[in-house]
Design an enzyme around this catalytic site. Sequence first.
Site, mmCIF file in Angstrom:
data_model
loop_
_atom_site.group_PDB
_atom_site.id
_atom_site.type_symbol
_atom_site.label_atom_id
_atom_site.label_comp_id
_atom_site.label_asym_id
_atom_site.label_seq_id
_atom_site.Cartn_x
_atom_site.Cartn_y
_atom_site.Cartn_z
ATOM 1 N N ASP A 1 1.815 -13.324 5.589
ATOM 2 C CA ASP A 1 1.225 -12.031 5.893
ATOM 3 C C ASP A 1 0.273 -12.147 7.098
ATOM 4 O O ASP A 1 -0.502 -13.103 7.200
ATOM 5 C CB ASP A 1 0.429 -11.590 4.659
ATOM 6 C CG ASP A 1 -0.060 -10.166 4.735
ATOM 7 O OD1 ASP A 1 0.788 -9.265 4.827
ATOM 8 O OD2 ASP A 1 -1.288 -9.958 4.698
ATOM 9 N N GLU B 1 5.043 -12.635 9.556
ATOM 10 C CA GLU B 1 4.818 -11.223 9.861
ATOM 11 C C GLU B 1 3.855 -11.209 11.046
ATOM 12 O O GLU B 1 2.650 -11.291 10.888
ATOM 13 C CB GLU B 1 4.193 -10.467 8.682
ATOM 14 C CG GLU B 1 4.066 -8.987 8.987
ATOM 15 C CD GLU B 1 2.820 -8.304 8.415
ATOM 16 O OE1 GLU B 1 2.827 -7.076 8.304
ATOM 17 O OE2 GLU B 1 1.818 -8.991 8.112
HETATM 18 C C1 GLC Z 1 0.502 -6.834 5.961
HETATM 19 C C2 GLC Z 1 1.203 -6.263 4.753
HETATM 20 C C3 GLC Z 1 0.544 -4.972 4.401
HETATM 21 C C4 GLC Z 1 -0.906 -5.241 4.074
HETATM 22 C C5 GLC Z 1 -1.604 -5.964 5.220
HETATM 23 C C6 GLC Z 1 -2.914 -6.539 4.796
HETATM 24 O O1 GLC Z 1 0.658 -6.070 7.097
HETATM 25 O O2 GLC Z 1 2.563 -6.132 5.017
HETATM 26 O O3 GLC Z 1 1.159 -4.333 3.327
HETATM 27 O O4 GLC Z 1 -1.574 -4.045 3.817
HETATM 28 O O5 GLC Z 1 -0.833 -7.054 5.665
HETATM 29 O O6 GLC Z 1 -2.735 -7.633 3.952
#
Ligand code: GLC
Length: 561
Positions: A224, A284
């Site tokens: 993440d 991500e």
């Molecule tokens: C990422 C996740 C999202 C979350 C954010 C903070 O972007 O995909 O759902 O709110 O991180 O952890």
Amino acid sequence: MGNSRNGHDTPAPVSTSPSNGVGASTWWRHGAVYQIYPRSFADSTGDGTGDIDGIRSRLPYLRDLGIDAIWICPWYTSPLNDGGYDVADYRAIDERFGDLAAAERLVSDAHDHDIRVIVDLVPNHTSSEHRWFRAALAADPGSRERDRYIFRPGRGPDGSEPPNNWTAVFGGSAWKRVDDGEWYLHLFDPTQPDLNWENEEVRAEFDDIFRFWLDRGVDGFRIDVAHGLVKDASFPDLEVTEGLLESNRGFDHPYWDRDGIHEINRRWRSVLDSSGRDVMMVAEAWVQPTRLPLYLRPDEYHQSFNFDFLAAPWQLDDARAAIDRAIDAAASVGSAPTWVLSNHDVMRHTTRYGLPADANWREWPLDGPHELLDQELGTRRARAAALLLMALPGSVYLYQGEELGLPDVWDLPLDVLDDPVWENSGHRQKGRDGCRVPMPWTTDGPSYGFGAGSAWLPQPDSFAELSVEAQERTGGSSLTMYRSALELRGRLFTSDEAFDWIDAGPGMLAFRRGSGAACVVNFGPSAARLPDGDVLISSTPLVDGLLPPDAAAWVTPGGHD
Ligand code: GLC
């Protein structure tokens, strides 16, 4: 060893690494990965929230769909202020989802169904209920406990102003003051304090968390906010404010995509490699497409999501350019591209594609005008986009429910909204609940088969006819198309990564893969001729042998009989 430099990194030359290199045939290079948002997938207890045993009960469905792996969004102990992306204990399962034994059973049963399991790790921040943060609040400024997070004195004569002007992704200041006057950083919700990745104890803790889950048999990690973690130690004011999707604008940003991240990536990679198993990690990273290859160097991530296509409008030139960028970027470091249309953070693409290209889909659910939405057009394009992405080289990430063509439930009543974006944006954005509405499995029941009771978010009536049960008995349904496409994909598109654009006439996007099969998408205004050959699948029926607008087809050279 690491090769970080001062200033901005540039991609290393193509590597001959045994594990990432071209020709290395590992499952993740071409896998179809199905994303599960556990709260909303299947509820085995009837309490309205999905859970691990619910996922387990649907493994036969997932096997029959034809996917290679599941990615499970965070299932750890959490107050669920941000749907579980606020982790209170990285080594325990939230009791609403089950327990560690249930998680272990799921991994093992998934393997029995030939499905690999990717878990979601959240290293940028913990929950404010994590034992470390509680200890930090109880300790003094300057203490070891506070140094695991990012505490700073405030500005102004009495320190009553935040240390700088950074704003949280979900809205408001990125700093919150504690009782003794210090401020802590939270790039997301105030209940998500950012960890201090300059602190070796934090780094060592995450090495151990990786090992903990590797020991439980998982096959990969989705990381993440992989472009966060490292902050400019001088904490300068920021000139521009930004949202979740635009988190890097290509300058030396004080908290997104800093070069120091790569050293951390390499450290994690060596933990994974030392397991001796075919495991992977996917980032991500909402970064500029030109910066993405840096994350994909052979000693860093195996993969990164590519949000470029997702963000592009449904137009021939934009689609083609996004595909070229992703293939070139991955190839420059010997990696394979990834493709995604929807996830738990964005409006479902069935609805996105039904809006005009210039509509701001984050604000549109509140601001409208709602007559702009052509849901039928969106659904047609969504099916075409799915066939397009599944034919490309690399791996594809599918979000639960997209195989059913679920629309975004953008009109959820305001009083059920749960996403912190709603409150933190000062009620200017509804947030992401519309793509998180629980799955419909049957045509009736209190939550269309999601569970024995009602679901934590209300499902619209249209979910009855979109349910798995309804689509299983309807030829040409979205579910039937996904099943056939995934099966064909395994035969036509995953054994090599060869890819060539072909000319199929004006308005047509077309390419051929190594197997000889071609994918053709009609972005033009009228039905068009397909290249010669046998049509294996199309997203909408052909009309008089022609491919209608906003449709896609896979064609093999004919004449084999
Ligand atoms: C990422 C996740 C999202 C979350 C954010 C903070 O972007 O995909 O759902 O709110 O991180 O952890």
